[in-house]
Scaffold this motif. Structure first.
Motif, mmCIF file in Angstrom:
data_model
loop_
_atom_site.group_PDB
_atom_site.id
_atom_site.type_symbol
_atom_site.label_atom_id
_atom_site.label_comp_id
_atom_site.label_asym_id
_atom_site.label_seq_id
_atom_site.Cartn_x
_atom_site.Cartn_y
_atom_site.Cartn_z
ATOM 1 N N PRO A 47 0.840 -1.205 0.000
ATOM 2 C CA PRO A 47 0.000 0.000 0.000
ATOM 3 C C PRO A 47 0.871 1.251 0.000
ATOM 4 N N GLY A 48 0.281 2.353 -0.447
ATOM 5 C CA GLY A 48 1.014 3.616 -0.460
ATOM 6 C C GLY A 48 1.954 3.772 -1.623
ATOM 7 N N ALA A 49 1.821 2.918 -2.636
ATOM 8 C CA ALA A 49 2.704 2.983 -3.806
ATOM 9 C C ALA A 49 1.933 2.583 -5.050
ATOM 10 N N VAL A 50 2.380 3.092 -6.198
ATOM 11 C CA VAL A 50 1.878 2.641 -7.488
ATOM 12 C C VAL A 50 2.826 1.557 -7.985
ATOM 13 N N THR A 51 2.298 0.355 -8.201
ATOM 14 C CA THR A 51 3.121 -0.772 -8.645
ATOM 15 C C THR A 51 2.772 -1.130 -10.072
ATOM 16 N N GLY A 52 3.774 -1.085 -10.952
ATOM 17 C CA GLY A 52 3.587 -1.470 -12.340
ATOM 18 C C GLY A 52 3.801 -2.961 -12.513
ATOM 19 N N GLY A 100 -2.084 10.303 -6.472
ATOM 20 C CA GLY A 100 -2.793 10.841 -5.315
ATOM 21 C C GLY A 100 -3.428 9.749 -4.477
ATOM 22 N N LEU A 101 -4.002 8.731 -5.133
ATOM 23 C CA LEU A 101 -4.595 7.623 -4.397
ATOM 24 C C LEU A 101 -3.532 6.853 -3.616
ATOM 25 N N ALA A 102 -2.364 6.672 -4.217
ATOM 26 C CA ALA A 102 -1.275 5.991 -3.509
ATOM 27 C C ALA A 102 -0.825 6.797 -2.299
ATOM 28 N N ARG A 103 -0.771 8.118 -2.453
ATOM 29 C CA ARG A 103 -0.360 8.964 -1.319
ATOM 30 C C ARG A 103 -1.353 8.853 -0.157
ATOM 31 N N GLU A 104 -2.596 8.508 -0.462
ATOM 32 C CA GLU A 104 -3.588 8.314 0.597
ATOM 33 C C GLU A 104 -3.422 6.978 1.310
ATOM 34 N N GLY A 105 -2.446 6.174 0.865
ATOM 35 C CA GLY A 105 -2.195 4.881 1.488
ATOM 36 C C GLY A 105 -2.863 3.714 0.790
ATOM 37 N N ARG A 106 -3.442 3.933 -0.392
ATOM 38 C CA ARG A 106 -4.101 2.848 -1.110
ATOM 39 C C ARG A 106 -3.085 2.027 -1.896
ATOM 40 N N THR A 107 -3.486 0.815 -2.225
ATOM 41 C CA THR A 107 -2.669 -0.079 -3.041
ATOM 42 C C THR A 107 -3.101 0.073 -4.489
ATOM 43 N N VAL A 108 -2.174 0.444 -5.370
ATOM 44 C CA VAL A 108 -2.481 0.659 -6.791
ATOM 45 C C VAL A 108 -1.619 -0.293 -7.614
ATOM 46 N N PHE A 109 -2.279 -1.202 -8.332
ATOM 47 C CA PHE A 109 -1.604 -2.246 -9.102
ATOM 48 C C PHE A 109 -2.067 -2.144 -10.542
ATOM 49 N N LEU A 110 -1.158 -1.810 -11.457
ATOM 50 C CA LEU A 110 -1.568 -1.588 -12.841
ATOM 51 C C LEU A 110 -0.599 -2.215 -13.815
ATOM 52 N N SER A 111 -1.139 -2.725 -14.901
ATOM 53 C CA SER A 111 -0.305 -3.240 -15.987
ATOM 54 C C SER A 111 -0.277 -2.207 -17.104
ATOM 55 N N SER A 112 0.823 -2.200 -17.842
ATOM 56 C CA SER A 112 0.941 -1.293 -18.973
ATOM 57 C C SER A 112 2.107 -1.728 -19.843
ATOM 58 N N HIS A 113 1.998 -1.462 -21.147
ATOM 59 C CA HIS A 113 3.116 -1.662 -22.058
ATOM 60 C C HIS A 113 3.836 -0.338 -22.351
ATOM 61 N N LEU A 114 3.336 0.753 -21.782
ATOM 62 C CA LEU A 114 3.924 2.068 -22.055
ATOM 63 C C LEU A 114 5.011 2.359 -21.025
ATOM 64 N N MET A 115 6.247 2.012 -21.379
ATOM 65 C CA MET A 115 7.359 2.156 -20.437
ATOM 66 C C MET A 115 7.611 3.610 -20.056
ATOM 67 N N SER A 116 7.452 4.503 -21.022
ATOM 68 C CA SER A 116 7.694 5.912 -20.725
ATOM 69 C C SER A 116 6.727 6.415 -19.667
#
Length: 305
Positions: free
Chosen positions: A26-31, A172-188
């Motif tokens: 939690p608290g981070a954006v994970t790619g 912003g959601l991660a800064r609130e302490g939420r867990t953010v899990f996302l997939s993407s092919h856009l490396m940039s």
């Protein structure tokens, strides 16, 4: 927190995911990264109960998705931005979801405003562009104000303003302490938003940790050096694990040595330098290095890289 423990999924003889273990804090954006066919979609489907593991498990705060008493209030999910009845308006789609989950009607207006769809709330979703559908998917995911968000390719179809919007929203959601899990092919894009990375290939874990750790693990970057004696310098730099490429009559790109090594070797051989610049690997370059042996489909050019 999302936790995968020895997660395995087989379809007959095909191994989609094999003994996969990782944690999303939690608290981070994970790619979530991997080549085509790596098992990303299968892993996400197992996370939200659409597929069952052959063995192992993947949980949200220690609980299987199917055992959550009120899933929408715990986990917001977007796996397919087009998964909306095309005849319903954005407003009525969200209203139906809210009422079937005991969420106040007032929350519908809140999330429509949050994703920028208030002006088109009464339009049928079947007429939405992919970018608008992505925004509606995010609105649906946020309807229950969950602590965990799971998003598959959320940037697809968004214009530059939309990309900036979702980047700021997820950060912003991660800064609130939420867990953010996302997939993407856009490396940039991931290089700008992801705090952590989970990288898989052919169903197995290749790397997990911070984005900085991932890039460092992939190896040294490139040293660019300009000299009127570039041919002499290229000869002096040769050695095990070192690659020297001539860009023009005076410019070399060096892999396998850092800028200090190049400068020291140049000084030892009396070579004049006009420019010496060290460049770290980009996230895309690091990804290509770490996944090069885990491609399911490849051209001859990809095989030779």
């Amino acid at each position: 927190m999302i936790t995968a423990e020895h997660l395995t999924k087989r379809y007959g003889e095909k191994r989609a995911v094999e003994d996969l273990s990782f944690a999303v804090r939690p608290g981070a954006v994970t790619g979530f990264l991997g080549p085509n066919g790596a098992g990303k979609s299968t892993t996400m489907r197992m996370l939200v109960g659409l597929d069952s593991p052959t063995s192992g498990r993947i949980t949200i705060d220690g609980t299987l998705y199917r055992d959550l008493p009120d899933p929408l209030r715990h986990v917001g999910v977007v796996l397919d931005a087009r998964a909306v009845h095309p005849g319903r308006s954005a407003y009525h789609h969200l209203l139906a979801v809210a009422r079937t989950h005991g969420i106040p009607d007032s929350r519908v207006a809140e999330v429509l405003d949050l994703v920028g769809l208030s002006a088109v709330a009464r339009r049928r979703a079947g007429g939405f562009s992919l970018g608008m559908s992505q925004r509606l998917g995010v609105a649906t995911a946020l309807l229950g104000d969950p602590q965990v968000l799971v998003l598959d390719e959320p940037v697809n179809g968004l214009d530059p303003d939309g990309v900036l919007w979702i980047r700021r929203l997820l950060a912003g959601l991660a800064r609130e302490g939420r867990t953010v899990f996302l997939s993407s092919h856009l490396m940039s894009e991931l290089s700008l938003i992801a705090d952590d990375l989970v990288v898989i290939g052919q169903g197995r874990l290749l790397a997990a940790g911070t984005a900085q750790e991932f890039v460092a693990r992939a190896g040294a970057g490139t040293v660019r050096v300009v000299s009127p004696q570039s041919a002499d310098l290229a000869t002096a730099l040769q050695g095990p694990g070192v690659t020297v490429t001539s860009i023009d009559g005076a410019t070399l790109e060096v892999h396998g040595l850092d800028a200090r090594d190049v400068g020291r070797i140049a000084a030892d051989h009396g070579v004049v330098l006009f420019e010496l610049l060290s460049r770290s690997l980009t996230l895309e370059e690091a990804f290509m290095r770490i996944t090069r042996n885990a491609l399911e489909y490849r051209t001859p050019q990809e095989a030779a890289r």
